[in-house]
Scaffold this active site. Structure first.
Site, short mmCIF file in Angstrom:
data_model
loop_
_atom_site.label_atom_id
_atom_site.label_comp_id
_atom_site.label_asym_id
_atom_site.label_seq_id
_atom_site.Cartn_x
_atom_site.Cartn_y
_atom_site.Cartn_z
N GLU A 26 0.62 -1.04 -0.01
CA GLU A 26 0.06 -0.03 -0.13
C GLU A 26 1.05 1.33 -0.14
OE1 GLU A 26 -4.01 -0.72 2.22
OE2 GLU A 26 -2.16 -1.32 3.61
N LYS A 103 -11.93 3.61 1.08
CA LYS A 103 -10.83 3.12 0.56
C LYS A 103 -11.41 1.74 -0.27
CE LYS A 103 -6.45 1.14 2.37
NZ LYS A 103 -5.76 1.01 3.58
#
Length: 124
Positions: A26, A103
């Site tokens: 990420e 997200k």
């Protein structure tokens, strides 16, 4: 007063790429985040005078929010949401801010539509 008793300005679906998350991938690859804000304020003074300086310039706010999403990475979207709420409350006309951080590419090992954190902050 609470958001339910104030006028509201909403900015929904603001998209920006950030490197937030606890996983190395990420941080390395980044991903898109989607931000919704609902601001509670009294729009009367701006409306009465037809005066932008007495309300929130949402174009400018959007740029400041995107800068936070694109800026310093954090582990949690809870932290990101708190930082975004603080930006909203920098405007003296804003009494309360509700921020949702979506997200959509969260590392969830099952089919899902969305992961989001919603917070509400107000002036002390």
């Amino acid at each position: 007063m609470t958001l339910d008793h104030l006028d509201q300005i909403e900015l929904r679906g603001l998209r920006a790429r950030g490197r937030h998350g606890v996983l190395p991938a990420e941080r390395e690859l980044g991903q898109e985040f989607v931000v919704d804000v609902v601001l509670g304020l009294d729009t009367g003074p701006a409306a009465d005078g037809d005066d932008l300086s007495r309300t929130v310039d949402y174009g400018s706010l959007a740029s400041r929010l995107v800068a936070v999403v694109e800026g310093e990475p954090v582990n949690l979207i809870e932290t990101l949401a708190a930082r975004l709420a603080a930006v909203c409350l920098q405007d003296a006309t804003v009494a309360e801010a509700q921020v949702t951080v979506h997200k959509p590419s969260a590392p969830v090992p099952h089919p899902f539509t969305d992961v989001a954190v919603k917070i509400r902050r107000s002036r002390p």
